[in-house]
Scaffold this motif. Structure first.
Motif, short mmCIF file in Angstrom:
data_model
loop_
_atom_site.label_atom_id
_atom_site.label_comp_id
_atom_site.label_asym_id
_atom_site.label_seq_id
_atom_site.Cartn_x
_atom_site.Cartn_y
_atom_site.Cartn_z
N SER A 255 33.63 38.54 7.93
CA SER A 255 34.10 37.26 7.41
C SER A 255 33.15 36.17 7.87
O SER A 255 32.69 36.17 9.01
N MET A 256 32.86 35.24 6.97
CA MET A 256 31.89 34.21 7.28
C MET A 256 32.30 32.90 6.63
O MET A 256 32.81 32.88 5.50
N VAL A 257 32.10 31.79 7.33
CA VAL A 257 32.35 30.47 6.78
C VAL A 257 31.32 29.52 7.37
O VAL A 257 30.96 29.63 8.55
N GLY A 258 30.80 28.61 6.54
CA GLY A 258 29.79 27.71 7.05
C GLY A 258 29.46 26.59 6.08
O GLY A 258 30.03 26.48 4.99
N GLN A 259 28.52 25.76 6.50
CA GLN A 259 28.09 24.63 5.69
C GLN A 259 26.67 24.28 6.06
O GLN A 259 26.18 24.65 7.14
N GLY A 260 25.98 23.55 5.17
CA GLY A 260 24.61 23.19 5.47
C GLY A 260 24.06 22.17 4.50
O GLY A 260 24.72 21.78 3.53
N GLU A 261 22.83 21.74 4.79
CA GLU A 261 22.11 20.81 3.94
C GLU A 261 20.82 21.48 3.49
O GLU A 261 20.07 22.00 4.32
N VAL A 262 20.57 21.48 2.18
CA VAL A 262 19.41 22.18 1.64
C VAL A 262 18.53 21.23 0.84
O VAL A 262 18.97 20.16 0.40
N GLU A 263 17.27 21.65 0.64
CA GLU A 263 16.35 20.90 -0.20
C GLU A 263 15.34 21.87 -0.80
O GLU A 263 15.10 22.96 -0.25
#
Length: 219
Positions: free
Chosen positions: A136-144
């Motif tokens: 199980s995995m949960v996450g967030q981020g900022e990409v470009e």
């Protein structure tokens, strides 16, 4: 450091295998180290590693390490044992092209192909129980500068914020969809027979013809 086929990690061999054992129950401190991790035949090496591995609660052990790889910084902390693994990971300045080969087989469904991009920052929490097996995995981020193909649709110059689990990925992004600038909001689910897209796109001027043609060709 290697995870075996049964889900256990070889580093646990240092800890006692029974309550009556006299195995190691201290703490390993790392400074300016080089650590290689292997999971299912995939390998990643961290340089300039600092942190600790604490066996005070063996056979479970706590990990808190930070390191670098190909210009990216990584910080991981959590508790690992044969029964369950809980891991929190933070990364920054990641060039996705360097890590595409590490994506597990079957994680991305047919029709979705990640080509590259930069992860400015991201956080993820991972959990696995041995009796269940699934991660199980949960996450967030900022990409470009992201680039991905979804069901034949070319999505380029992806920028913005994203959230993800082992079942879906979504976000609030700007991108070039089939060569046309647009803002995209929503998610794509992976736990379906085919990817289920729930996306809203807006643009000042958008010709749907290239998008519809790409969808028709993919089918």
């Amino acid at each position: 450091v290697e995870r075996r086929d049964d889900g256990t990690w070889n580093i646990a061999d240092i800890s006692p295998k029974s309550s009556g054992g006299s195995g190691f129950s201290g703490k390993i401190v790392l400074e300016d180290a080089r650590v290689t991790g292997r999971i299912e035949g995939r390998e990643l090496t961290l340089e300039n590693v600092a942190g600790s591995i604490d066996f005070a609660e063996a056979p479970a052990y706590k990990v808190d390490v930070a390191g670098e790889n190909q210009g990216a910084s990584v910080h991981a902390s959590g508790t690992l044992s044969s029964d369950r693994q809980i891991l929190n990971v933070e990364v920054a300045d990641v060039d996705a092209a360097n890590y595409l080969a590490l994506i597990p087989d079957g994680l991305l469904p047919d029709g979705i192909r990640v080509l590259g991009g930069k992860v400015k920052t991201a956080k993820a929490s991972l959990y696995r129980r041995a009796d269940v097996g699934d991660l199980s995995m949960v996450g967030q981020g900022e990409v470009e500068d992201g680039a991905v193909d979804v069901q034949g649709i070319e999505i380029r110059d992806v920028q913005g914020f994203t959230h993800f689990t082992n079942r879906e990925v979504g976000g609030d992004l700007t991108a070039a969809v089939q060569g046309q600038a647009a803002s995209v909001h929503g998610s794509v689910r992976f736990d379906t027979t085919s990817p289920a897209m729930n996306l809203e796109a807006s643009a000042e001027a958008f010709d749907p013809a290239p998008l519809l043609a790409a969808i028709a060709e993919a089918r």
